[in-house]
Enzyme design. Structure first.
Site, PDB file in Angstrom:
ATOM      1  N   SER A  13      27.879  -9.644 -90.394  1.00  0.00           N
ATOM      2  CA  SER A  13      27.670 -10.199 -91.743  1.00  0.00           C
ATOM      3  C   SER A  13      26.212 -10.034 -92.176  1.00  0.00           C
ATOM      4  CB  SER A  13      28.133 -11.660 -91.833  1.00  0.00           C
ATOM      5  OG  SER A  13      27.316 -12.501 -91.062  1.00  0.00           O
ATOM      6  N   ASN A  14      25.278 -10.135 -91.234  1.00  0.00           N
ATOM      7  CA  ASN A  14      23.872  -9.859 -91.586  1.00  0.00           C
ATOM      8  C   ASN A  14      23.691  -8.386 -91.955  1.00  0.00           C
ATOM      9  OD1 ASN A  14      21.760 -12.108 -91.233  1.00  0.00           O
ATOM     10  ND2 ASN A  14      23.158 -12.442 -89.518  1.00  0.00           N
ATOM     11  N   LEU A  84      23.463  -7.623 -78.547  1.00  0.00           N
ATOM     12  CA  LEU A  84      23.460  -8.462 -77.345  1.00  0.00           C
ATOM     13  C   LEU A  84      22.850  -7.810 -76.110  1.00  0.00           C
ATOM     14  CD1 LEU A  84      27.043  -9.958 -77.763  1.00  0.00           C
ATOM     15  CD2 LEU A  84      24.876 -10.735 -78.725  1.00  0.00           C
ATOM     16  N   LYS A  85      22.472  -6.539 -76.202  1.00  0.00           N
ATOM     17  CA  LYS A  85      21.945  -5.865 -75.006  1.00  0.00           C
ATOM     18  C   LYS A  85      20.418  -5.827 -75.037  1.00  0.00           C
ATOM     19  CE  LYS A  85      25.912  -3.941 -73.534  1.00  0.00           C
ATOM     20  NZ  LYS A  85      26.696  -4.567 -72.598  1.00  0.00           N
ATOM     21  N   HIS A 103      17.099 -14.189 -84.266  1.00  0.00           N
ATOM     22  CA  HIS A 103      17.693 -15.100 -83.282  1.00  0.00           C
ATOM     23  C   HIS A 103      18.055 -16.401 -83.999  1.00  0.00           C
ATOM     24  CE1 HIS A 103      18.537 -16.517 -79.258  1.00  0.00           C
ATOM     25  NE2 HIS A 103      18.010 -17.668 -79.628  1.00  0.00           N
TER      26      HIS A 103
HETATM   27  C1  GAR Z   1      23.466 -14.036 -86.002  1.00  0.00           C
HETATM   28  O1  GAR Z   1      23.512 -15.428 -86.194  1.00  0.00           O
HETATM   29  C2  GAR Z   1      22.248 -13.650 -85.182  1.00  0.00           C
HETATM   30  O2  GAR Z   1      21.159 -14.500 -85.389  1.00  0.00           O
HETATM   31  C3  GAR Z   1      22.779 -13.793 -83.779  1.00  0.00           C
HETATM   32  O3  GAR Z   1      24.083 -13.287 -83.825  1.00  0.00           O
HETATM   33  C4  GAR Z   1      24.631 -13.584 -85.108  1.00  0.00           C
HETATM   34  C5  GAR Z   1      25.310 -12.337 -85.630  1.00  0.00           C
HETATM   35  O4  GAR Z   1      26.062 -12.635 -86.783  1.00  0.00           O
HETATM   36  N1  GAR Z   1      21.949 -13.082 -82.826  1.00  0.00           N
HETATM   37  C6  GAR Z   1      21.755 -13.506 -81.580  1.00  0.00           C
HETATM   38  O5  GAR Z   1      22.291 -14.500 -81.141  1.00  0.00           O
HETATM   39  C7  GAR Z   1      20.821 -12.640 -80.748  1.00  0.00           C
HETATM   40  N2  GAR Z   1      20.424 -13.322 -79.549  1.00  0.00           N
HETATM   41  P1  GAR Z   1      26.604 -11.462 -87.713  1.00  0.00           P
HETATM   42  O6  GAR Z   1      27.243 -10.414 -86.778  1.00  0.00           O
HETATM   43  O7  GAR Z   1      27.635 -12.107 -88.592  1.00  0.00           O
HETATM   44  O8  GAR Z   1      25.450 -10.892 -88.465  1.00  0.00           O
END
Ligand code: GAR
Length: 185
Positions: A13-14, A84-85, A103
């Site tokens: 979504s980001n 995640l990697k 994060h």
């Molecule tokens: C986001 O909230 C991002 O901050 C987090 O994963 C989510 C992805 O959401 N990232 C982490 O936790 C990294 N350690 P999205 O796929 O809907 O953008």
């Protein structure tokens, strides 16, 4: 015009929000979406938005294949959005101060290996924190340890579940992540 690659492992979504943000104006374009997860919904989003996307595996990440792909698309800035990697040192060296991660908590708290997505929100709630938020930071070869660029906060409410907190944190991400990337370009 800057060429951005987004690397994401999940929903994306980001990624979608950033792609749409840079479609307006001529500061940058998202030219490529990469993921190591063939099930990642980010592929569907990229397809709908007409952005090329590529699946890679761990070997390709380490052996220079991903790096060559980034060159082929003339990428000059990399955004990790739910990736995640651990990032390989070789690519970090090729993009000094040009790789950023988001994060979903206030680092240095609630970071490190295995701390991603809802796991982070559960840990924040379980620890009784009254505040959470987002951290945007440069990427180095350790989890969540690169220099912090930006943080924004939100309250953790008494009756929050990890879903309600995740939603509040996501709102911060949608608001600030594109702006911060733009300010770095
Ligand atoms: C986001 O909230 C991002 O901050 C987090 O994963 C989510 C992805 O959401 N990232 C982490 O936790 C990294 N350690 P999205 O796929 O809907 O953008």
């Amino acid at each position: 015009m800057n060429n951005i690659a987004i690397i994401a492992s999940g929903s994306g979504s980001n990624a979608e929000n950033i792609i749409n943000h840079f479609r307006q104006g001529n500061i940058a374009r998202v030219v490529l979406v990469l993921s190591e997860n063939k099930e990642a919904y980010v592929f569907e989003r990229a397809r709908k938005l007409d952005v090329p996307s590529i699946l890679f595996n761990s070997e390709e990440f380490l052996n220079g294949t991903v790096s060559k792909t980034l060159k082929r698309y003339q990428v000059d800035f990399i955004v990790l959005a739910g990736f995640l990697k651990l990032f390989p040192h070789s690519i970090i060296e090729e993009f000094p101060q040009r790789i950023v991660n988001i994060h979903p908590a206030l680092l240095p708290k609630f970071g490190g290996k295995g701390m991603y997505g809802n796991k982070v929100h559960k840990a924040v709630i379980e620890s009784g924190e009254q505040e959470s938020g987002i951290t945007i930071h440069y990427v180095d070869s350790k989890y969540d340890e690169g220099g912090i660029i930006f943080q924004a906060t939100c309250p953790v409410l008494k009756d929050d579940t990890f879903e309600t907190l995740a939603q509040r944190v996501h709102e911060l991400e949608y608001k600030y992540f594109p702006q911060v990337i733009e300010s770095l370009l």
